[in-house]
Write a protein that holds these residues in place. Structure first.
Motif, PDB file in Angstrom:
ATOM      1  N   LYS A 210       0.839  -1.203   0.000  1.00  0.00           N
ATOM      2  CA  LYS A 210       0.000   0.000   0.000  1.00  0.00           C
ATOM      3  C   LYS A 210       0.879   1.259   0.000  1.00  0.00           C
ATOM      4  CE  LYS A 210      -3.772  -2.422   0.141  1.00  0.00           C
ATOM      5  NZ  LYS A 210      -3.145  -3.747  -0.094  1.00  0.00           N
ATOM      6  N   PRO A 211       0.504   2.288  -0.755  1.00  0.00           N
ATOM      7  CA  PRO A 211       1.296   3.523  -0.794  1.00  0.00           C
ATOM      8  C   PRO A 211       1.388   4.167   0.590  1.00  0.00           C
ATOM      9  CG  PRO A 211      -0.381   3.506  -2.512  1.00  0.00           C
ATOM     10  CD  PRO A 211      -0.689   2.362  -1.607  1.00  0.00           C
ATOM     11  N   ASP A 212       2.529   4.781   0.852  1.00  0.00           N
ATOM     12  CA  ASP A 212       2.723   5.543   2.088  1.00  0.00           C
ATOM     13  C   ASP A 212       2.135   6.939   1.864  1.00  0.00           C
ATOM     14  OD1 ASP A 212       3.560   7.008   4.248  1.00  0.00           O
ATOM     15  OD2 ASP A 212       5.684   6.491   4.053  1.00  0.00           O
ATOM     16  N   PRO A 213       1.066   7.316   2.589  1.00  0.00           N
ATOM     17  CA  PRO A 213       0.451   8.630   2.374  1.00  0.00           C
ATOM     18  C   PRO A 213       1.439   9.782   2.492  1.00  0.00           C
ATOM     19  CG  PRO A 213      -0.927   7.274   3.789  1.00  0.00           C
ATOM     20  CD  PRO A 213       0.368   6.540   3.629  1.00  0.00           C
ATOM     21  N   ALA A 214       2.469   9.617   3.324  1.00  0.00           N
ATOM     22  CA  ALA A 214       3.435  10.698   3.545  1.00  0.00           C
ATOM     23  C   ALA A 214       4.314  10.955   2.329  1.00  0.00           C
ATOM     24  CB  ALA A 214       4.301  10.387   4.754  1.00  0.00           C
ATOM     25  N   THR A 215       4.399   9.999   1.412  1.00  0.00           N
ATOM     26  CA  THR A 215       5.289  10.154   0.259  1.00  0.00           C
ATOM     27  C   THR A 215       4.545  10.457  -1.037  1.00  0.00           C
ATOM     28  OG1 THR A 215       5.273   7.798  -0.334  1.00  0.00           O
ATOM     29  CG2 THR A 215       6.880   8.514   1.330  1.00  0.00           C
ATOM     30  N   LEU A 216       3.215  10.460  -1.023  1.00  0.00           N
ATOM     31  CA  LEU A 216       2.445  10.683  -2.245  1.00  0.00           C
ATOM     32  C   LEU A 216       2.727  12.065  -2.827  1.00  0.00           C
ATOM     33  CD1 LEU A 216      -1.004   9.161  -1.231  1.00  0.00           C
ATOM     34  CD2 LEU A 216       0.707   8.159  -2.758  1.00  0.00           C
ATOM     35  N   LEU A 217       2.788  12.136  -4.147  1.00  0.00           N
ATOM     36  CA  LEU A 217       3.061  13.385  -4.857  1.00  0.00           C
ATOM     37  C   LEU A 217       1.780  13.892  -5.515  1.00  0.00           C
ATOM     38  CD1 LEU A 217       6.347  12.209  -6.610  1.00  0.00           C
ATOM     39  CD2 LEU A 217       6.159  13.568  -4.515  1.00  0.00           C
ATOM     40  N   PRO A 218       1.394  15.145  -5.283  1.00  0.00           N
ATOM     41  CA  PRO A 218       0.189  15.685  -5.928  1.00  0.00           C
ATOM     42  C   PRO A 218       0.320  15.607  -7.450  1.00  0.00           C
ATOM     43  CG  PRO A 218       0.961  17.144  -4.191  1.00  0.00           C
ATOM     44  CD  PRO A 218       2.046  16.126  -4.400  1.00  0.00           C
ATOM     45  N   LEU A 219      -0.708  15.115  -8.097  1.00  0.00           N
ATOM     46  CA  LEU A 219      -0.662  14.940  -9.547  1.00  0.00           C
ATOM     47  C   LEU A 219      -1.224  16.194 -10.211  1.00  0.00           C
ATOM     48  CD1 LEU A 219       0.379  12.866 -11.468  1.00  0.00           C
ATOM     49  CD2 LEU A 219      -1.825  11.711 -11.417  1.00  0.00           C
ATOM     50  N   ASP A 220      -0.407  17.251 -10.195  1.00  0.00           N
ATOM     51  CA  ASP A 220      -0.817  18.511 -10.806  1.00  0.00           C
ATOM     52  C   ASP A 220       0.408  19.223 -11.366  1.00  0.00           C
ATOM     53  OD1 ASP A 220       0.504  19.524  -8.554  1.00  0.00           O
ATOM     54  OD2 ASP A 220      -1.344  19.971  -7.470  1.00  0.00           O
ATOM     55  N   GLY A 221       0.186  20.341 -12.031  1.00  0.00           N
ATOM     56  CA  GLY A 221       1.278  21.143 -12.537  1.00  0.00           C
ATOM     57  C   GLY A 221       2.204  20.395 -13.482  1.00  0.00           C
ATOM     58  N   GLU A 222       3.510  20.632 -13.337  1.00  0.00           N
ATOM     59  CA  GLU A 222       4.502  20.038 -14.226  1.00  0.00           C
ATOM     60  C   GLU A 222       4.506  18.518 -14.147  1.00  0.00           C
ATOM     61  OE1 GLU A 222       8.375  21.595 -13.669  1.00  0.00           O
ATOM     62  OE2 GLU A 222       7.812  23.673 -14.121  1.00  0.00           O
ATOM     63  N   LEU A 223       4.292  17.976 -12.924  1.00  0.00           N
ATOM     64  CA  LEU A 223       4.303  16.521 -12.778  1.00  0.00           C
ATOM     65  C   LEU A 223       3.140  15.901 -13.546  1.00  0.00           C
ATOM     66  CD1 LEU A 223       5.520  13.985 -11.586  1.00  0.00           C
ATOM     67  CD2 LEU A 223       4.185  14.368  -9.509  1.00  0.00           C
ATOM     68  N   ALA A 224       1.965  16.515 -13.473  1.00  0.00           N
ATOM     69  CA  ALA A 224       0.815  16.002 -14.215  1.00  0.00           C
ATOM     70  C   ALA A 224       1.097  16.019 -15.714  1.00  0.00           C
ATOM     71  CB  ALA A 224      -0.434  16.814 -13.894  1.00  0.00           C
ATOM     72  N   GLY A 225       1.755  17.089 -16.174  1.00  0.00           N
ATOM     73  CA  GLY A 225       2.102  17.164 -17.581  1.00  0.00           C
ATOM     74  C   GLY A 225       3.091  16.091 -17.998  1.00  0.00           C
ATOM     75  N   GLU A 226       4.080  15.852 -17.137  1.00  0.00           N
ATOM     76  CA  GLU A 226       5.062  14.803 -17.435  1.00  0.00           C
ATOM     77  C   GLU A 226       4.399  13.438 -17.516  1.00  0.00           C
ATOM     78  OE1 GLU A 226       8.768  12.378 -15.355  1.00  0.00           O
ATOM     79  OE2 GLU A 226       8.061  14.249 -14.423  1.00  0.00           O
ATOM     80  N   VAL A 227       3.543  13.140 -16.547  1.00  0.00           N
ATOM     81  CA  VAL A 227       2.867  11.835 -16.509  1.00  0.00           C
ATOM     82  C   VAL A 227       1.983  11.660 -17.735  1.00  0.00           C
ATOM     83  CG1 VAL A 227       1.105  10.489 -15.282  1.00  0.00           C
ATOM     84  CG2 VAL A 227       2.974  11.569 -14.011  1.00  0.00           C
ATOM     85  N   ASP A 228       1.235  12.691 -18.081  1.00  0.00           N
ATOM     86  CA  ASP A 228       0.352  12.607 -19.242  1.00  0.00           C
ATOM     87  C   ASP A 228       1.142  12.378 -20.526  1.00  0.00           C
ATOM     88  OD1 ASP A 228      -2.388  12.929 -20.358  1.00  0.00           O
ATOM     89  OD2 ASP A 228      -1.427  14.609 -21.399  1.00  0.00           O
ATOM     90  N   ALA A 229       2.258  13.107 -20.674  1.00  0.00           N
ATOM     91  CA  ALA A 229       3.084  12.946 -21.870  1.00  0.00           C
ATOM     92  C   ALA A 229       3.680  11.543 -21.951  1.00  0.00           C
ATOM     93  CB  ALA A 229       4.195  13.996 -21.877  1.00  0.00           C
TER      94      ALA A 229
END
Length: 274
Positions: A210-229
């Motif tokens: 199970k993911p550690d809630p403390a390490t989760l990265l918000p999926l927005d901004g530049e990171l969201a763009g990278e993931v989508d690409a």
């Protein structure tokens, strides 16, 4: 011909067994566990009926030592048996029949039972107990494996190596929350099964941890763009679609991304010809 540890997590919620042997598919014979009830290992000239009967006794609230007393008292072959039992609370218990092949013996304490037969010597059990007691900060699967690896390093089964198994149970801990079997891994025939088991635990943690809630990265901004690409480059329209193909769906969290998932995504390559 086998060494094993039966253990309970520090919070009492997880129960399990780790075992290794010069025996084909030892995981098919030795371990039994039920969430919230208890766990046991039956070995030497294993009486496989102990698995069903032992869990039945544990369901009644019978203490581990009394489970062993009941099972062995009714068994005419008890002198050749070895057994370890842990309940949902209290001390574990271990039993070694007087006619088990040397070296044979075991130790038990609060939440654990360790036992083995045809071992390189008593140091196998002693090192397993030392590793168990020193690893209280680890998850139960990791802690059981640490004890098993310590026993293996101390000589283990003096006939050699062949198989290993790890089983842990906890209410709702299975895939999709639909079963109580948390980890069920087996190495049935391998030259170095305990080491191989360690690698399988790493894979289990990746795919089913199970993911550690403390390490989760918000999926927005530049990171969201990278993931989508990256997803589009791989030929996927969504993170859900890609994760389902890669067996990472247990690590998905709405609106965020697990760093382990991100690492896998960044390393992913589009299949040749796709």
């Amino acid at each position: 011909m086998t060494f094993s540890i039966v253990g309970r997590s520090a919070d009492g919620q997880t129960l399990g067994i780790a075992v290794a042997s010069k025996f084909l598919a030892v995981g098919a014979a030795v371990p039994a566990a039920e969430a919230g009830i208890g766990a046991l290992a039956t070995q030497a000239f294993a009486n496989l009926a102990y698995r069903v009967q032992g869990l039945a006794l544990l369901r009644t609230g019978t203490a581990a030592a009394d489970v062993i007393a009941g099972l062995t008292a009714a068994d005419s072959g008890r002198a050749h048996r070895q057994l370890g039992v842990v309940g949902p609370s209290g001390d574990g218990a271990t039993y070694t029949g007087g006619e088990c092949f040397d070296w044979a013996g075991g130790v038990a304490g609060d939440g654990y039972a360790i036992q083995g037969n045809i071992l390189a010597g008593p140091q196998v059990v002693a090192e397993m107990e030392r590793a168990w007691l020193a690893s209280g900060d680890l998850s139960l699967p990791r802690r059981l494996h640490a004890a098993l690896a310590a026993g293996d390093a101390a000589g283990g089964d003096r006939r050699g190596r062949q198989s290993a198994a790890l089983l842990t149970v906890r209410h709702g801990a299975g895939y999709g929350g639909m079963s109580d079997v948390e980890v069920d891994l087996r190495v049935d025939d391998d030259a170095d099964p305990v080491t191989r088991m360690g690698g399988l635990i790493e894979l289990w943690e990746l795919y089913f941890g199970k993911p550690d809630p403390a390490t989760l990265l918000p999926l927005d901004g530049e990171l969201a763009g990278e993931v989508d690409a990256k997803l589009k480059a791989l030929g996927y329209e969504s993170l859900d679609a890609w994760a389902g193909v890669e067996n990472l769906e247990e690590r998905l969290v709405a609106g965020a991304i697990d760093p382990l998932v991100l690492e896998q995504l960044r390393a992913a390559q589009r299949p040749t010809g796709a």
